[in-house]
Scaffold this motif. Sequence first.
Motif, PDB file in Angstrom:
ATOM      1  N   SER A  69       0.823  -1.207   0.000  1.00  0.00           N
ATOM      2  CA  SER A  69       0.000   0.000   0.000  1.00  0.00           C
ATOM      3  C   SER A  69       0.856   1.255   0.000  1.00  0.00           C
ATOM      4  CB  SER A  69      -0.920   0.017   1.214  1.00  0.00           C
ATOM      5  OG  SER A  69      -1.557   1.276   1.342  1.00  0.00           O
ATOM      6  N   GLU A  70       0.797   2.019  -1.067  1.00  0.00           N
ATOM      7  CA  GLU A  70       1.542   3.271  -1.116  1.00  0.00           C
ATOM      8  C   GLU A  70       0.990   4.270  -0.118  1.00  0.00           C
ATOM      9  OE1 GLU A  70       4.214   5.988  -1.515  1.00  0.00           O
ATOM     10  OE2 GLU A  70       4.402   4.047  -2.515  1.00  0.00           O
ATOM     11  N   ASP A  71      -0.317   4.285   0.090  1.00  0.00           N
ATOM     12  CA  ASP A  71      -0.900   5.201   1.074  1.00  0.00           C
ATOM     13  C   ASP A  71      -0.378   4.901   2.470  1.00  0.00           C
ATOM     14  OD1 ASP A  71      -2.344   6.503  -0.849  1.00  0.00           O
ATOM     15  OD2 ASP A  71      -4.242   5.506  -0.421  1.00  0.00           O
ATOM     16  N   LEU A  73       2.422   3.361   3.274  1.00  0.00           N
ATOM     17  CA  LEU A  73       3.844   3.689   3.338  1.00  0.00           C
ATOM     18  C   LEU A  73       4.061   5.199   3.405  1.00  0.00           C
ATOM     19  CD1 LEU A  73       5.283   1.099   0.798  1.00  0.00           C
ATOM     20  CD2 LEU A  73       5.290   0.964   3.296  1.00  0.00           C
ATOM     21  N   ALA A  74       3.232   5.952   2.708  1.00  0.00           N
ATOM     22  CA  ALA A  74       3.328   7.411   2.783  1.00  0.00           C
ATOM     23  C   ALA A  74       3.044   7.889   4.204  1.00  0.00           C
ATOM     24  CB  ALA A  74       2.357   8.055   1.796  1.00  0.00           C
ATOM     25  N   ARG A  93       7.913  -0.794  -1.316  1.00  0.00           N
ATOM     26  CA  ARG A  93       6.558  -1.075  -1.783  1.00  0.00           C
ATOM     27  C   ARG A  93       6.578  -2.302  -2.689  1.00  0.00           C
ATOM     28  NH1 ARG A  93       2.461   2.211  -5.830  1.00  0.00           N
ATOM     29  NH2 ARG A  93       0.614   0.969  -5.308  1.00  0.00           N
ATOM     30  N   GLN A  94       6.164  -3.435  -2.143  1.00  0.00           N
ATOM     31  CA  GLN A  94       6.053  -4.667  -2.906  1.00  0.00           C
ATOM     32  C   GLN A  94       5.362  -5.716  -2.045  1.00  0.00           C
ATOM     33  OE1 GLN A  94      10.670  -5.463  -2.692  1.00  0.00           O
ATOM     34  NE2 GLN A  94       9.649  -7.347  -3.285  1.00  0.00           N
TER      35      GLN A  94
END
Length: 245
Positions: A69-71, A73-74, A93-94
């Motif tokens: 999830s990029e959100d 991680l952000a 991210r993976q």
Amino acid sequence: MNREQISRLAHADHPIKSPLDDDSVRQLLERALPSGHERVLDLGCGGGEWLLRALATRPRLHAEGVDISEDALAHAREAASNLGVRERLVLHRQEAADFASSDSFDLVLSVGATHAFGGLLPTLAAARKHLAPGGRVLIGEGFWDRDPSHEAVEMLGDFTDLATTVDHVVADGWTPVYGHVSTRQELDDYEWTLWGTLASWALDHPADPDSSQALALATTRRAEWLRVYRDTWGFVCMVLRQTSD
């Protein structure tokens, strides 16, 4: 509203995405990080809450987290910057199951994320690949505290009882050196908080196009918990070492 949005809203008041209170998280980290200068890997880190708490209290610690999830991680990056620990945190991210690293880690963490690997033992197999000699694994998994209904198994998964869960871990070559079984209060607080927080968001945003869906989902999930699995499902966290490195 997708699953990730729902989870983010529901966990706003309970950032640890497992039925654990703050004191239990602290104790587990103390047992898993005895020296305070370990290298830590979280497979399925979400917003990085476990790593952030470890980094904030251990200035010599270095950590890496993996999530799709990029959100999330952000959020972890922003929180790490606010805490002043960003330079000691690396995020990837993976898929956690596909993560590879040339480094080994003193602690590999995966709490409430064994579904990403296909179950408890596959998660431990993945953790073993990243573990330094003498290292530890902190893993969290569900179990059946009493015989579940067919509906509960369909809803949550085909867990075993606590003793059998531990037996499987030991047979796989691990020795538990600490453990915590979530209390009734922790289990109940988690469910009340999740679905109450989601419902509150819906009530506070009646004009939002997702409001009615969020309120209906909160109502459904609360009823499922109370009627289907509250009296049968439990959660255990274990700190493990390999029986022989």
